[in-house]
Design an enzyme around this catalytic site. Structure first.
Site, PDB file in Angstrom:
ATOM      1  CG  ASP A   1      47.526  47.605  42.018  1.00  0.00           C
ATOM      2  OD1 ASP A   1      48.389  48.497  42.029  1.00  0.00           O
ATOM      3  OD2 ASP A   1      47.185  46.984  40.998  1.00  0.00           O
TER       4      ASP A   1
ATOM      5  CE  LYS B   1      52.496  53.160  39.779  1.00  0.00           C
ATOM      6  NZ  LYS B   1      52.519  51.796  40.329  1.00  0.00           N
TER       7      LYS B   1
ATOM      8  CG  ASP C   1      53.030  41.635  30.352  1.00  0.00           C
ATOM      9  OD1 ASP C   1      51.931  42.202  30.265  1.00  0.00           O
ATOM     10  OD2 ASP C   1      53.588  41.055  29.414  1.00  0.00           O
TER      11      ASP C   1
ATOM     12  CB  CYS D   1      47.821  55.905  40.373  1.00  0.00           C
ATOM     13  SG  CYS D   1      47.432  54.148  40.301  1.00  0.00           S
TER      14      CYS D   1
ATOM     15  CG  ASP E   1      47.745  44.943  37.407  1.00  0.00           C
ATOM     16  OD1 ASP E   1      47.742  45.835  36.538  1.00  0.00           O
ATOM     17  OD2 ASP E   1      48.277  45.080  38.519  1.00  0.00           O
TER      18      ASP E   1
ATOM     19  CG  ASP F   1      45.839  47.991  34.195  1.00  0.00           C
ATOM     20  OD1 ASP F   1      47.024  47.709  33.882  1.00  0.00           O
ATOM     21  OD2 ASP F   1      45.437  47.994  35.362  1.00  0.00           O
TER      22      ASP F   1
END
Length: 726
Positions: free
Chosen positions: A452, A408, A435, A405, A475, A609
């Site tokens: 993902d 990202k 969301d 991550c 998610d 999350d």
């Protein structure tokens, strides 16, 4: 990332001294086309030479630890934190506990020995084996701390009166010798120190007597209990720490490998090859059939250069490679700790002892450890003389780009781009801005869908797959859904077809294990070849009523189910600045499922999350959707081991600046702990808003289920902002 296509697999089974030195050498001189794997039960291995000094209190725990995670990163190798359980010679597979089998072209075994006594009644439950060293070091540290606090009586017994048992008994007696009630007994079924030359034995016996170590020769222990040992004559001895140091025992699984063994140890010839020329062995687990020697770390250290050259030769292009022979020295210098900062030196019948010998031994040991800890910095690739404007900063910058991550795209960029895309009105697709997952309807059924994809940040594709699967399922869990199905995408680095098959087998087994455990099924996927390994999942889930970002109410308590810090820990590991034991904890947190946590938090008013945008960014996402504020108590936010130290040292993930900009409504302190609120999390925990009564009950249930959960704050009346209390 490997510069050349991979064509051969080298597997190092065990993190012993020989293999640790090979990892250092491999990092300095890699063999293009070879993927190296090291398998070890833990992230660190203890150096035996400094263990008595640690027991006596002369060294800190970190000083005797070899960091295999860091060494593997330096070598460009993958590290598998698991216990090898077998070798299949026919299919060239190494079997590992809780891990799919892995393929090898050439393998080497350096797993050391064990002092466990499975035949002794009660030892498995109440005894402590001197080897493997890591477990002993952990248990001794805990016992001596408890003894000093008066929580347990300082009563100890050492079973095994050889030099190893005597050396450890002296160290234990020295460490707790200032306690008047200290009692320690050295036990042997034969004579104490019978294998030593007379002058050496005499000096050691004098030392043991001075340190108040009681000797029990010609004594047989038949049972070990939590607070005593029982002898064959029916008498007992009080002992709250019973150490097994009786001889060197091979690990039992070697008997099933089909290799030629000698008393359970792998027989090797001068080239350190076993009866299978593709499998080598070194260190205490090996028996030098051409020139037998006692078990001693000095042989493992001197075998390393020979083993390194021979492994490279077997893996190299060409069939006429000449292998080196290892010829062990006839005698070697024995430096034996005497409890305090004094040591005994013994070679060729000459014996001397005193503080000078300790300083000599200490210098030798520290030099060896520096060799494995002082790793040269990796130099970035050279840039061309002429380049586009801005390329220098993008290519070199202050640090390489993070994986997971940390790689990202920033939240502000995503928000601007996605807000410009026109939506298509459909009755069966609900667009919930910001969301965790898309919400679909099929008649009366609700379904969520998300995707993902992560570029690899660890060399092990199995660990990477498990983390990515848990991350993708986050998610689904955050919406209150039960996992249903997954589509998988895999990009493999350039490699031979044999390695492609091996990697994909490991990856698919790992993915199947995760999704099956969560009640979901992998229904298809896509593979490709590229410059680096990456893996992703498109996931769906079913639910009765979705939990969204919109729904948080003033007065709600905020629950976090996992500690923060994966971003800084992964960034630190990439730069070889993280502690291996801390990384082991970070990996364990990332592969921990949030499925049970989602069930416990099923009545949350709002939930998400914590992933790429950090705790602050994701909590503000709830605040924006619910039009509320939030206050969190900084000291109540749980952190991964090592995360605060790395943050204080200035370690930051690549996306950290973008996360700070995205959380514009943040009001609070600055500093290392506060910075972790913006740290991108991979496979992070759930963040839920619940009523006060419900939050307390959920917290109890979460901790009982093994989550490091915490109540970190509460939802407040608007306007939208995140207030942090130091």
């Amino acid at each position: 990332m490997h510069e050349f296509p991979l064509t051969r697999e080298l597997v190092l089974i065990g993190g012993g001294h020989s293999h640790a030195l090979i990892l250092k050498r491999w990092g300095m001189k890699p063999l293009p086309g070879v993927r190296v794997t090291v398998i070890n039960p833990g992230a660190v291995a203890a150096y035996s030479g400094m263990l008595p000094g640690f027991v006596a209190g002369h060294y800190e725990r970190a000083e005797l630890e070899l960091d295999l995670v860091r060494l593997a990163r330096f070598a460009g190798a993958r590290v598998l934190l698991g216990r090898a359980t077998g070798i299949d010679q026919d299919n060239r597979l190494v079997h590992i506990e809780n891990h799919p089998p892995i393929r090898y072209d050439t393998a080497s075994i350096d797993i050391g020995i064990t002092s466990a006594m499975p035949e002794l009644d009660g030892f498995a439950d109440h005894g402590v084996a001197a080897k493997p060293l890591e477990r002993f070091a952990t248990q001794w540290d805990a016992f001596q701390t408890a003894a000093r606090r008066g929580e347990v009586p300082p009563q100890m017994a050492v079973i095994g009166g050889g030099v190893a048992g005597a050396e450890l008994a002296a160290a234990m007696a020295y460490r707790l010798g200032d306690l008047p009630q200290m009692e320690i007994t050295l036990i042997d079924r034969g004579e104490i120190l019978s294998e030593m030359r007379a002058p050496t034995r005499h000096r050691l016996l004098e030392t043991l007597a001075r340190l108040r170590v009681t000797l029990r020769p010609q004594t047989q222990v038949i049972r070990v209990e939590a607070d005593r040992v029982t002898f064959s004559d029916g008498s007992t001895l009080g002992s709250c720490f019973t150490l097994g140091a009786a001889g060197a025992r091979p690990y039992g699984w070697l008997a099933d490998t089909g290799l030629d063994l000698h008393d359970g140890f792998v027989s090797v010839g001068p080239t350190l090859q076993s009866s299978d020329p593709r499998i080598f062995a070194a260190g205490d687990c090996a028996h030098l059939s051409h020139d037998p020697r006692p078990k001693a770390g000095v042989y493992a250290v001197r075998e390393a250069p020979v083993l390194f050259d021979n492994l490279r030769a077997c893996l190299s292009d060409g069939t006429n490679a000449t292998l080196r022979s290892y010829l062990p020295q006839k005698d070697y210098l024995k430096l034996i700790s005497l409890g305090g900062k004094s040591a005994l030196a013994d070679k060729a019948g000459l014996v001397t002892s005193g503080p000078l010998m300790w300083r000599w031994k200490d210098r030798i040991d520290r030099k060896f450890m520096r060799k494995l800890k002082d790793l040269p910095a990796m130099t970035p690739p050279a840039l061309p003389a002429q380049m586009a404007e801005g390329l220098r900063d993008e290519a070199l910058g202050k640090k390489p780009m993070c994986g997971a991550c940390g790689a990202k795209v920033g939240g502000d960029i995503l928000h601007r781009v996605l807000s410009e895309q026109p939506g298509v009105e459909r009755r069966d697709v609900l667009h919930l801005a910001g969301d965790d997952a898309a919400l679909l309807t099929h008649g009366d059924t609700w379904q969520v869908a998300s995707v993902d994809h992560l570029r690899a940040f660890v060399e092990d594709p199995v660990l990477m797959t498990r983390i990515t699967a848990i991350h993708a399922l986050g998610d689904v869990w955050a919406m209150g859904a039960s996992p249903q199905a997954a589509l998988m995408t895999v990009t493999l680095p350039k490699m031979s077809s044999a390695l492609q098959e091996g990697w994909l087998s490991e990856i698919m087994q790992a993915a199947r294990d995760v999704f099956t455990a969560e009640g979901a099924e992998i229904i298809g996927g896509h593979t490709a070849m590229g410059t680096e390994f990456s893996v992703g999942f498109s996931v769906t889930g079913l639910l009765d009523q979705p939990i969204t970002l919109k729904g948080a109410r003033p007065g709600d308590q905020i629950v976090l189910t996992k500690p923060l810090g994966t971003g800084v820990m992964l960034a630190a590991e990439m730069e070889m600045k993280a502690n291996g034991r801390d990384m082991e904890a970070a990996y364990a947190s990332m592969v921990k499922s949030s499925g049970e946590a989602a069930q416990i938090l099923g009545n949350a008013h709002a939930m998400t999350d914590v992933t790429g945008f950090g705790l602050a960014g994701h909590l503000l996402g709830i605040c924006r959707a619910s039009e509320v504020g939030a206050t969190i108590r900084l000291d109540d936010v749980p952190l991964l081991p090592g995360a605060l130290d790395q943050s204080a040292a200035g370690m930051r993930s690549t996306i950290y600046p973008a996360n700070r900009a995205y959380a514009a409504e943040y009001q609070g302190p600055e500093g290392a702990r506060a910075d972790l609120l913006f740290d991108p999390q991979t496979a992070g925990g759930l963040l839920a808003c619940l009523s006060s009564i419900r939050a307390e009950k959920c917290l109890i249930a979460l901790r009982a289920a093994g989550y490091e959960a915490a109540l970190i704050g509460e939802i407040t009346e608007g306007p939208v902002r995140l207030t942090v209390e130091a």
